[in-house]
Design an enzyme around this catalytic site. Sequence first.
Site, short mmCIF file in Angstrom:
data_model
loop_
_atom_site.label_atom_id
_atom_site.label_comp_id
_atom_site.label_asym_id
_atom_site.label_seq_id
_atom_site.Cartn_x
_atom_site.Cartn_y
_atom_site.Cartn_z
N ASP A 1 -8.71 10.40 -15.32
CA ASP A 1 -9.68 10.62 -16.40
C ASP A 1 -11.10 10.53 -15.85
OD1 ASP A 1 -9.95 7.93 -16.00
OD2 ASP A 1 -9.58 7.34 -18.08
N GLU B 1 -4.34 5.35 -20.24
CA GLU B 1 -4.80 6.69 -20.59
C GLU B 1 -5.37 6.72 -22.00
OE1 GLU B 1 -1.80 9.74 -20.33
OE2 GLU B 1 -3.23 11.33 -20.81
N ASP C 1 -7.27 4.49 -8.90
CA ASP C 1 -8.65 3.99 -9.04
C ASP C 1 -9.61 5.07 -8.53
OD1 ASP C 1 -7.95 1.34 -9.98
OD2 ASP C 1 -7.15 1.01 -7.96
N ASP D 1 0.83 -1.19 0.00
CA ASP D 1 0.00 0.00 0.00
C ASP D 1 0.88 1.26 0.00
OD1 ASP D 1 -2.95 1.04 0.87
OD2 ASP D 1 -1.36 2.23 1.74
N LYS E 1 -18.36 5.18 -6.42
CA LYS E 1 -19.51 5.13 -5.51
C LYS E 1 -19.18 5.85 -4.19
CE LYS E 1 -21.41 0.87 -7.29
NZ LYS E 1 -21.33 -0.57 -7.26
C1 SAM Z 1 -6.33 2.51 -12.61
S1 SAM Z 1 -4.78 1.71 -12.33
C2 SAM Z 1 -3.65 2.88 -13.08
C3 SAM Z 1 -2.30 2.33 -13.33
C4 SAM Z 1 -1.21 3.28 -13.90
N1 SAM Z 1 -0.90 4.35 -12.98
C5 SAM Z 1 -1.55 3.81 -15.28
O1 SAM Z 1 -1.68 5.02 -15.43
O2 SAM Z 1 -1.66 3.03 -16.22
C6 SAM Z 1 -4.55 1.97 -10.59
C7 SAM Z 1 -3.45 1.13 -10.01
O3 SAM Z 1 -3.22 1.51 -8.65
C8 SAM Z 1 -2.94 0.36 -7.88
N2 SAM Z 1 -3.28 0.69 -6.49
C9 SAM Z 1 -4.50 0.91 -5.99
N3 SAM Z 1 -4.44 1.22 -4.69
C10 SAM Z 1 -3.13 1.22 -4.35
C11 SAM Z 1 -2.42 1.46 -3.15
N4 SAM Z 1 -3.07 1.79 -2.03
N5 SAM Z 1 -1.08 1.37 -3.15
C12 SAM Z 1 -0.43 1.03 -4.30
N6 SAM Z 1 -1.05 0.79 -5.48
C13 SAM Z 1 -2.37 0.88 -5.50
C14 SAM Z 1 -3.81 -0.72 -8.51
O4 SAM Z 1 -3.29 -2.01 -8.25
C15 SAM Z 1 -3.73 -0.36 -10.00
O5 SAM Z 1 -2.68 -1.04 -10.64
#
Ligand code: SAM
Length: 163
Positions: free
Chosen positions: A107, A145, A71, A48, A75
Amino acid sequence: MGDATADMAAEDTERDYLAVEVHTPGIANLLALAEARGLTNVRVARGDAIELLRRHLEPASLDAVNVFFPDPWPKLRHHKRRLIQPGHVDVVRSRLIPGGALRCATDSAAYAEHMLRTLTADDQLINAFDGFAPRPTYRPLTKFEQRGIDAGRSVFDLVFLRR
Ligand SMILES: C[S@@+](CC[C@H](N)C(=O)[O-])C[C@H]1O[C@@H](n2cnc3c(N)ncnc32)[C@H](O)[C@@H]1O
């Protein structure tokens, strides 16, 4: 999957990059990219991101923190899972050097507004721009993106500096 981190690190070899991700295939892919490209300025942590900052990094130890396409958790009941939220911003800001940058991209228009409100409300951060930032040249275009752009979504960038 680490492509953006590998590209940024390759363009900026005088600086060290620490990537953090919970998704094991993404970690493995970045390690493979770093090895294939001979990058010696990339470190990868699994877990994390907020816990890494809170428990393992010293205050005022980072030039910048990049939060690109986190992410959005659209919701309302899931908003507490968002990376950018007031309790987390305190931790991120404290790990930046004075003048260091928190750079975000999303986005999701709703998350972008939430980021702008949350970061503007922190009186120890200064918005480097008036509202959203122009697309920065240092942020590589990822497949993630591009999919959003192809689907007609706008991308919002934010850059805030620690006082
Ligand atoms: C929507 S993806 C975007 C990935 C990348 N940054 C991109 O632009 O292609 C979000 C990523 O954040 C990671 N993630 C979510 N919460 C996280 C956290 N608390 N610590 C580290 N990574 C996290 C997820 O596993 C996922 O791979």
